[in-house]
Scaffold this active site. Structure first.
Site, short mmCIF file in Angstrom:
data_model
loop_
_atom_site.label_atom_id
_atom_site.label_comp_id
_atom_site.label_asym_id
_atom_site.label_seq_id
_atom_site.Cartn_x
_atom_site.Cartn_y
_atom_site.Cartn_z
N GLU A 140 35.60 46.94 59.68
CA GLU A 140 35.90 48.31 60.08
C GLU A 140 37.40 48.58 60.04
O GLU A 140 37.84 49.66 59.65
CB GLU A 140 35.34 48.64 61.46
CG GLU A 140 35.57 50.09 61.82
CD GLU A 140 34.53 50.68 62.74
OE1 GLU A 140 34.71 51.87 63.08
OE2 GLU A 140 33.57 50.01 63.11
N THR A 141 38.20 47.60 60.39
CA THR A 141 39.65 47.76 60.33
C THR A 141 40.10 48.02 58.90
O THR A 141 40.82 48.98 58.63
CB THR A 141 40.35 46.50 60.89
OG1 THR A 141 39.98 46.33 62.26
CG2 THR A 141 41.86 46.62 60.78
#
Length: 152
Positions: free
Chosen positions: A75-76
């Protein structure tokens, strides 16, 4: 953890943000969670985002890389790509994340590479492939972000 490292951004992107007084490398740190997990973003553009994370300190009780840690890395990296795609007038907000875990990792670093699947005006979707130090796929993830207008 917490030491400074240089993120490789395209110069034209750095210049665009610098003209607004924004330090892009600081803005695209992985945040407090990323710091705790020791995520390092090595390269970032709307076309490709690369980052690493150690297995040690990010394991579940069996000593394997925690699936949630792979999800945080994915997700980062996908969010950074989506934010760079959206540019200075948009913020990226994750709305869907799915991860398939292919194999365990017990030590070393894992590397995630995020590449776009779709880049539109209101959404951006990235595929993130996480591999171990032997270049074996540990996880495949897909992240879709909503691109919202900034308040400015």
């Amino acid at each position: 953890m917490g030491e400074q490292h240089a993120v490789k951004f395209p110069q034209e992107v750095l210049d665009e943000y610098a003209a607004l007084g924004i330090d892009l490398p600081s803005l695209f740190s992985a945040g407090h969670l990323g710091e705790r997990m020791d995520i390092r973003i090595l390269e970032a553009s709307a076309d490709r985002v690369v980052g690493t994370m150690p297995v040690e300190g990010n394991t579940q009780p069996y000593g394997l890389l925690h699936g949630g840690a792979s999800a945080v890395l994915a997700e980062t990296l996908g969010s950074v790509g989506a934010m760079l795609h959206g540019g200075i007038t948009k913020i990226a907000v994750g709305v869907d994340l799915n991860c398939t875990h292919h194999r365990g990792a017990r030590s070393g670093l894992v590397t995630g590479v995020a590449t776009p699947v779709h880049r539109g005006r209101t959404t951006a979707t990235y595929e993130i492939v996480v591999t171990d130090e032997q270049d074996r796929r540990v996880c495949t993830a897909r992240l879709t972000c909503l691109l919202r207008d900034t308040d400015s």
